[in-house]
Design a protein around this motif. Structure first.
Motif, short mmCIF file in Angstrom:
data_model
loop_
_atom_site.label_atom_id
_atom_site.label_comp_id
_atom_site.label_asym_id
_atom_site.label_seq_id
_atom_site.Cartn_x
_atom_site.Cartn_y
_atom_site.Cartn_z
N ALA A 151 36.12 37.68 28.61
CA ALA A 151 36.08 36.22 28.69
C ALA A 151 35.44 35.63 27.46
N LEU A 152 35.90 34.42 27.11
CA LEU A 152 35.29 33.64 26.03
C LEU A 152 35.32 32.17 26.42
N ILE A 153 34.16 31.53 26.33
CA ILE A 153 34.05 30.11 26.67
C ILE A 153 33.41 29.36 25.51
N LEU A 170 45.64 25.59 16.69
CA LEU A 170 45.06 26.74 16.01
C LEU A 170 45.09 27.98 16.91
N VAL A 171 44.69 27.82 18.16
CA VAL A 171 44.67 28.96 19.09
C VAL A 171 46.08 29.50 19.28
N ASP A 172 47.04 28.60 19.42
CA ASP A 172 48.42 29.02 19.64
C ASP A 172 49.01 29.79 18.46
N SER A 173 48.37 29.68 17.32
CA SER A 173 48.87 30.42 16.15
C SER A 173 48.51 31.91 16.22
N PHE A 174 47.65 32.26 17.19
CA PHE A 174 47.29 33.66 17.41
C PHE A 174 48.16 34.22 18.54
N PRO A 175 48.87 35.31 18.30
CA PRO A 175 49.75 35.87 19.32
C PRO A 175 49.04 36.12 20.64
N SER A 176 49.62 35.60 21.72
CA SER A 176 49.18 35.79 23.11
C SER A 176 47.89 35.06 23.48
N LEU A 177 47.25 34.35 22.53
CA LEU A 177 46.05 33.59 22.86
C LEU A 177 46.40 32.18 23.30
N HIS A 178 45.68 31.70 24.32
CA HIS A 178 45.85 30.33 24.81
C HIS A 178 44.49 29.75 25.12
N ILE A 179 44.41 28.41 25.13
CA ILE A 179 43.14 27.76 25.45
C ILE A 179 43.35 26.76 26.58
N ARG A 180 42.35 26.66 27.44
CA ARG A 180 42.39 25.75 28.58
C ARG A 180 41.10 24.93 28.57
N GLU A 189 38.10 27.41 27.73
CA GLU A 189 38.13 28.87 27.86
C GLU A 189 39.41 29.41 27.27
N LEU A 190 39.33 30.61 26.72
CA LEU A 190 40.51 31.30 26.24
C LEU A 190 41.13 32.12 27.35
N TRP A 191 42.45 32.30 27.29
CA TRP A 191 43.11 33.24 28.17
C TRP A 191 44.27 33.87 27.42
N ILE A 192 44.68 35.03 27.90
CA ILE A 192 45.76 35.75 27.24
C ILE A 192 46.89 35.98 28.23
N GLY A 193 48.06 36.29 27.70
CA GLY A 193 49.21 36.54 28.56
C GLY A 193 48.93 37.63 29.58
N GLU A 194 49.45 37.43 30.78
CA GLU A 194 49.26 38.37 31.90
C GLU A 194 47.80 38.47 32.33
N SER A 195 47.01 37.44 32.07
CA SER A 195 45.64 37.44 32.55
C SER A 195 45.34 36.15 33.29
N THR A 196 46.28 35.72 34.14
CA THR A 196 46.05 34.57 34.99
C THR A 196 45.71 35.05 36.40
N LYS A 197 45.27 34.12 37.22
CA LYS A 197 45.00 34.47 38.63
C LYS A 197 46.28 34.96 39.30
N LYS A 198 47.41 34.39 38.92
CA LYS A 198 48.69 34.81 39.49
C LYS A 198 48.95 36.29 39.21
N ASP A 199 48.65 36.73 38.01
CA ASP A 199 48.89 38.14 37.66
C ASP A 199 48.01 39.06 38.50
N GLY A 200 46.76 38.68 38.69
CA GLY A 200 45.88 39.48 39.53
C GLY A 200 46.33 39.49 40.98
N LEU A 201 46.74 38.32 41.47
CA LEU A 201 47.19 38.21 42.86
C LEU A 201 48.47 39.01 43.09
N GLU A 202 49.40 38.93 42.17
CA GLU A 202 50.65 39.68 42.30
C GLU A 202 50.38 41.19 42.28
#
Length: 270
Positions: A151-153, A170-180, A189-202
């Motif tokens: 995690a990064l906040i 700027l964040v979107d220029s980094f592969p797979s990085l996103h900011i919320r 907070e930063l998040w990466i692909g396949e690291s959402t609550k949905k991915d954990g729940l699935e």
């Protein structure tokens, strides 16, 4: 009680917890009853494992936890459950933070499985994340960071929308990085692909062989969107962020301070 068993995922803040961060006795007792009748209760939160575990223990249920917004999916009571982690590349994070600049930050928190790094002391962050003072290293985290974090906040000084858009680009220029960005001023907070609550729940649903039609998810904020959209019953809290309602197909009639999740579950599980 229904013969069909459900996987029930519940966010913490603004959903399971009241505004003063409590679980009401009515909600606690009802969820405990569902657990005892064979339904799987899963806390899905952006908070760390230690905070989720504390609230799970208050509920008196045993099951997997989705924490750090999906970066860590684990089971505190089942040593055979295969833990799922999705971590950030620490070198990419170093590059990103250097481009943002430390002078643009009031604070920065990075957490690995073993250590919490804080740029500066922050009582509010330490309280919210149940940070253990013995595990905190203060100062520039990249002087000590030796493993990829979960995690990064950020706490930004500038809260202007135009600046947020600049940071997002700027964040979107980094592969797979996103900011919320949070509703709390300055926090993101930063998040990466396949690291959402949905991915954990699935992941949990597949492991326990729950069909999607028997998955219920409750949430209120932007980090719940993917989970609400994926669950067969995606339930938006009456007190939730208005823009998140579109991702759900149900909503509570009561808010988080008045046992909102109980009313919906009583209608779905009979």
């Amino acid at each position: 009680m229904s013969r069909e068993k459900y996987l029930i995922a519940i966010d913490l803040d603004g959903t399971l917890l009241t505004d003063d961060k409590k679980i009401t006795p009515k909600t606690r007792d009802y969820l405990n009853k569902l657990h005892n009748n064979g339904h799987l209760i899963v806390i899905a939160t952006g908070r760390p494992y230690r905070a989720a575990l504390g609230f799970q223990q208050q509920l008196g249920v045993e099951g997997p936890l989705v924490t750090y917004n999906g970066s860590l999916t684990s089971h505190p009571y089942d040593p055979y459950f295969p833990t799922r982690t999705r971590k950030f590349d620490r070198f990419a994070l170093h590059d990103l933070v250097n481009k943002i600049g430390f002078d643009a930050l009031d604070n920065l928190m990075i957490e690995t499985e073993h250590v919490i790094y804080l740029l500066r002391e922050d009582e509010a962050l330490n309280t919210f994340f149940w940070n253990d003072e013995e595990r905190i290293i203060y100062g520039n985290p990249f002087l000590h960071l030796d493993e990829d974090p979960l995690a990064l906040i950020f706490l930004f000084k500038n809260t202007d929308p135009a600046y947020k858009a600049e940071i997002t680009k700027l964040v979107d220029s980094f592969p797979s990085l996103h900011i919320r960005f949070w509703h709390l001023e300055g926090y993101a907070e930063l998040w990466i692909g396949e690291s959402t609550k949905k991915d954990g729940l699935e992941y949990i649903a597949n492991y326990y062989h729950f069909p999607q039609k028997r998955v219920i998810a409750f949430g209120d904020a932007s980090n719940d969107k993917e989970m609400l959209a994926w669950a067969h019953y995606g339930v938006w809290m009456k007190n939730g962020v208005p823009s998140v309602e579109a991702y759900a197909n149900m909503k509570t009639t009561e808010d988080n301070n008045n046992d909102g999740i109980v009313g919906v579950l009583q209608k779905l599980i009979k």
